[in-house]
Design a protein around this motif. Structure first.
Motif, mmCIF file in Angstrom:
data_model
loop_
_atom_site.group_PDB
_atom_site.id
_atom_site.type_symbol
_atom_site.label_atom_id
_atom_site.label_comp_id
_atom_site.label_asym_id
_atom_site.label_seq_id
_atom_site.Cartn_x
_atom_site.Cartn_y
_atom_site.Cartn_z
ATOM 1 N N GLU A 45 42.141 37.391 45.877
ATOM 2 C CA GLU A 45 40.835 38.064 46.257
ATOM 3 C C GLU A 45 40.987 39.786 46.054
ATOM 4 O O GLU A 45 40.231 40.434 45.738
ATOM 5 N N GLU A 46 41.940 40.227 46.882
ATOM 6 C CA GLU A 46 42.207 41.500 46.830
ATOM 7 C C GLU A 46 42.576 42.135 45.616
ATOM 8 O O GLU A 46 42.192 43.272 45.190
ATOM 9 N N PRO A 105 35.779 42.840 49.756
ATOM 10 C CA PRO A 105 36.069 41.503 50.000
ATOM 11 C C PRO A 105 35.765 41.458 51.426
ATOM 12 O O PRO A 105 36.003 42.250 52.356
ATOM 13 N N ARG A 106 35.175 40.214 51.809
ATOM 14 C CA ARG A 106 34.729 39.950 53.178
ATOM 15 C C ARG A 106 35.935 39.517 54.016
ATOM 16 O O ARG A 106 36.612 38.581 53.717
ATOM 17 N N THR A 165 41.474 41.019 42.609
ATOM 18 C CA THR A 165 40.194 40.892 41.902
ATOM 19 C C THR A 165 39.290 42.038 42.360
ATOM 20 O O THR A 165 38.700 42.767 41.650
ATOM 21 N N ALA A 166 39.192 42.436 43.740
ATOM 22 C CA ALA A 166 38.478 43.368 43.977
ATOM 23 C C ALA A 166 39.037 44.931 43.359
ATOM 24 O O ALA A 166 38.302 45.765 42.996
ATOM 25 N N LEU A 175 37.322 34.369 37.136
ATOM 26 C CA LEU A 175 37.057 35.587 38.003
ATOM 27 C C LEU A 175 37.116 36.949 36.933
ATOM 28 O O LEU A 175 36.333 37.821 37.346
ATOM 29 N N ARG A 227 30.281 42.211 45.681
ATOM 30 C CA ARG A 227 31.395 42.131 44.704
ATOM 31 C C ARG A 227 32.300 43.274 44.954
ATOM 32 O O ARG A 227 33.515 42.903 44.449
ATOM 33 N N ASP A 263 47.971 31.715 44.250
ATOM 34 C CA ASP A 263 46.798 32.613 44.260
ATOM 35 C C ASP A 263 46.942 33.641 45.512
ATOM 36 O O ASP A 263 45.889 33.964 45.732
ATOM 37 N N HIS A 278 41.976 32.431 37.037
ATOM 38 C CA HIS A 278 41.868 34.005 36.619
ATOM 39 C C HIS A 278 40.742 34.373 35.658
ATOM 40 O O HIS A 278 40.103 35.303 35.703
#
Length: 735
Positions: free
Chosen positions: A426-427, A87-88, A429-430, A458, A84, A422, A455
């Motif tokens: 991911e970035e 981000p991978r 959200t982290a 998430l 969580r 979007d 959104h």
């Protein structure tokens, strides 16, 4: 080392079981797995059985199935938290792994703990830092050594080469763990293994736990190598700063030897780790390149959280340890050596009784605090009023001058958002997930329905996510988002930020502290990373700083004052200037600390070019500034027509010099690259050209395009806003 005092039901249960001979036991029930402090300490205890163990604990517990079952459950929780939090990164091609590692490290923008320790920390805080680090440093290299039997060929040889240096090349006195003991003694600490285990928080334990997690599982061998690579690639410069900080505090060569050793060794190790170890492993196992990058990202993320914890607590005038050391801030080195720490007294049942907290030093915190990482800002500097601008505005003497300053009050974070795709979700959200631990987040989202719904899914656990209110009818969508978000804010201190702004936790604390004495706080933005167009646009920021202060993409406001103003006009293009002038018109107190740096992500190249004329249009709200830019092209043309190129060169040099002044103000050289002032003459020519285009748009087309309509007004004058403020019930929207 004795077993640590429990921090919750899991460590209480584990401690009770380990004090008996090995036997089967059931893991604690699900409801016990809730507190991170308890979970990280329990995981640390399980791992420590594989290292030095604990006094009075049977060594047979190391591989006992009941301990392994509990450890497996704790590891599942930890891995889920890492997933969580981190981000991978995309899996690179094997030949691209060294370059991808370098890019990942370069993109990390955690707060600079080493810069603070070099220039600002007193002995008490430096000793706290050393106590934190002792949890890993006294077994330095051991977790990564688990990887040796899991490798072959070049990657194995490279790891052995690095580890051999860590273990002193066969000389016990040169082992890095032993060198660190000397540093501990120099700052007055007990150098016993595990002496400060009861004192450090879970954020410190997590830094070591992730190494053991990766080292003890073959499936994580790629992540283990990536972690070590990030560790080595980010070590040399910080260790140089630690050494300089310790020398400033009076540390001799012996006290600094540990840090000096790493300055040289890790400069070599980073090349071995990236190319010979990770590069070779990637070639041998091309399907694990993503694991290498993920391990590196985990190392950077946990170290960033660790730094935020220390700086945040110190900025609030509090110890970063669970139990303060009691070392006076200005004590001479070695003057207060600590005896080996006594264990907590035990009751008859064997459970620890509360340990008394040592008294705090009456000296409080130092008068200066570490500057934050920076961000970039909007156009222009004006001089209608004289806000409190400069390093430490707000004043540091007021914030934290008491011996026991109160912690920063809770803060709300309002994020107006309107995305058409979007990219970067991911970035973001982290970032919001990390931020949600320290602020209440309100996201006002004007995105199309499919994006809005995504959104909402998430962010439902980390933010209040909503549409702009229907009764707000303004042309500027960002202002609609701000007005809606301020209605939902609950705390007195509120941060308003664009979606490309990235706060560090320490910066949140300082913003809140400044808002105790100001109604509006203007921090300083800076770009990172720095593609060519970000350096170009940074020249604008530096010129603004050279003349006064910049216009950031984020503000701190007091909710009660914002409500008394009735908000601000949303039918303008330059909404940030409109907010500043509205606060001034209502008699608000404004602070613009030039050394409060907040990072900002640069736009893409296409967006950069699309903003040129719109940003120039903002200058219509500052007529004197607009007049200067409109005069540039005629002046350059006249000089060239008269064959006086030296005048053009002199003007370019003057502009670059002014930008350099802005770069040097309030420690700006830390965040603004030396090349940015060189772009200043080019930026002035760009702005001069676009100013004529903006003027044409104003008088021929009635404004510039914005969200399907044209906005005519850049921002209202302070005089007009002041007149409006004196008329009760006057509307904020433009007529």
């Amino acid at each position: 080392m004795l077993l640590p005092a429990p921090r919750g039901p899991i460590t209480d249960r584990l401690r009770g079981e380990l004090t008996h001979p090995p036997h089967l036991f059931d893991p604690p029930p699900d409801e016990a797995y809730g507190d991170e402090e308890d979970l990280h300490l329990a995981l640390y205890v399980c791992y420590e059985l594989h290292y030095q163990g604990f006094d009075g604990v049977d060594d047979r517990w190391e591989w006992h199935p009941s301990v392994l079952a509990l450890r497996e459950r704790l590891e599942r929780w930890f891995e889920a938290e890492l997933a969580r939090l981190v981000p991978r990164p995309p899996a690179p091609a094997p030949e691209e792994v060294p370059r991808a590692l370098a890019a990942l490290v370069a993109a990390d923008q955690g707060p600079s703990l080493s810069a603070y320790l070099r220039t600002r920390a007193d002995l008490g805080r430096f000793a706290e830092f050393v106590a934190h680090r002792s949890i890993y440093q006294l077994k330095e290299a051991d977790p990564h050594t688990w990887g040796i039997p899991r490798l072959l060929g070049r990657s194995k040889a490279a790891l052995v080469e690095i580890q051999a240096d860590e273990y002193g090349g066969g000389s016990p006195e040169r082992m890095h763990a032993e060198l660190f003991r000397a540093t501990m003694r120099a700052v007055g600490l007990d150098d016993t293994y595990g002496a400060y285990l009861d004192s450090v928080p879970g954020a410190t334990l997590a830094v070591g736990n992730v190494m053991s997690l990766f080292g003890l599982h073959r499936r994580h061998r790629g992540a283990l190598l990536g972690h070590l690579a990030a560790f080595e690639m980010t070590s040399s410069t910080p260790n140089r700063r630690y050494s300089q900080g310790l020398r400033r505090l009076g540390g001799d060569a012996g006290a600094r030897r540990y840090f000096e050793e790493h300055v040289q060794a890790d400069a070599v190790h980073e090349q071995i780790a990236a190319h010979d170890m990770c590069g070779a492993f990637a070639a041998e196992h091309p399907g694990l390149t993503g694991d290498i990058l993920y391990g590196a990202a985990c190392a950077l993320a946990l170290d960033r959280i660790f730094a935020e914890r220390l700086l945040g607590r110190w900025r609030a005038g509090r110890s970063s340890l669970r139990q303060p050391l009691g070392i006076p801030p200005q004590a001479p080195l070695g003057a207060h050596p600590q005896a080996p720490l006594e264990r907590p007294p035990q009751d008859r049942g064997g459970s620890p009784l509360p340990r008394p907290i040592p008294p705090r030093s009456p000296a409080g915190r130092p008068a200066t605090c570490p500057p934050e990482p920076v961000s970039e800002s909007e156009t222009g500097a004006e001089s209608e009023t004289e806000p409190e601008c400069g390093p430490g505005t707000g004043s540091e003497a007021e914030v934290g001058a008491e011996s026991e300053p109160e912690p920063a009050p809770p803060i709300d974070y309002v994020l107006p958002l309107r995305w058409q795709d979007d990219t970067g979700l991911e970035e973001l959200t982290a970032y919001l997930r990390r931020l949600s631990r320290h602020a209440r987040i309100v996201v006002v989202d004007g995105s199309p329905s499919p994006l809005f719904e995504r959104h909402a899914r998430l962010w439902r656990e980390i933010a209040e996510h909503l549409r702009p209110d229907d009764d707000i009818h303004v042309a500027n969508g960002k202002v609609a988002g701000v007005l809606t978000g301020m209605r939902r804010a609950r705390n007195e201190h509120v941060i308003i930020a664009d979606d490309d702004v990235r706060y560090e936790i320490a910066a949140l604390g300082r913003m809140s502290a400044l808002l105790k004495n100001a109604d509006l706080v203007r921090p300083q933005n800076h770009f990172h990373p720095l593609p060519w167009h970000a350096r170009w646009d940074s020249a604008r920021t530096l010129l603004n700083r050279g003349l006064g202060a910049d216009y950031p993409g984020t503000f701190g406001v007091r909710r009660s004052f914002f409500a008394r103003m009735g908000g601000y006009d949303g039918d303008v293009l330059f909404e940030n200037l409109e907010l500043i002038r509205t606060v001034r018109a209502h008699g608000g107190r404004e602070a613009c600390p030039l050394d409060l740096y907040v990072r900002r992500l640069p736009p893409g190249t296409r967006r950069f070019w699309s903003q040129r004329v719109r940003q120039a249009y903002d200058d219509l709200a500052q007529p004197a500034r607009m007049a200067v830019f409109l005069a540039v092209l005629p002046a350059v043309g006249a000089a060239l027509w008269r064959r006086r190129p030296e005048l053009v060169a002199a003007g370019a040099a003057a502009v670059a010099g002014l930008a350099e002044i802005g770069r040097r103000r309030a420690g700006g050289r830390r965040v603004f690259p030396a090349t940015a002032p060189l772009f200043a003459p080019v930026w002035v020519l760009e702005r001069a050209t676009c100013s004529w285009a903006a003027l044409t748009a104003r008088f021929l087309f009635g404004g510039v395009p914005y969200a399907g309509r044209r906005l005519r007004v850049a921002a209202h004058s302070t005089r007009r806003l002041r007149h409006r403020a004196t008329r009760p019930g006057a509307p904020l929207a433009s007529p």
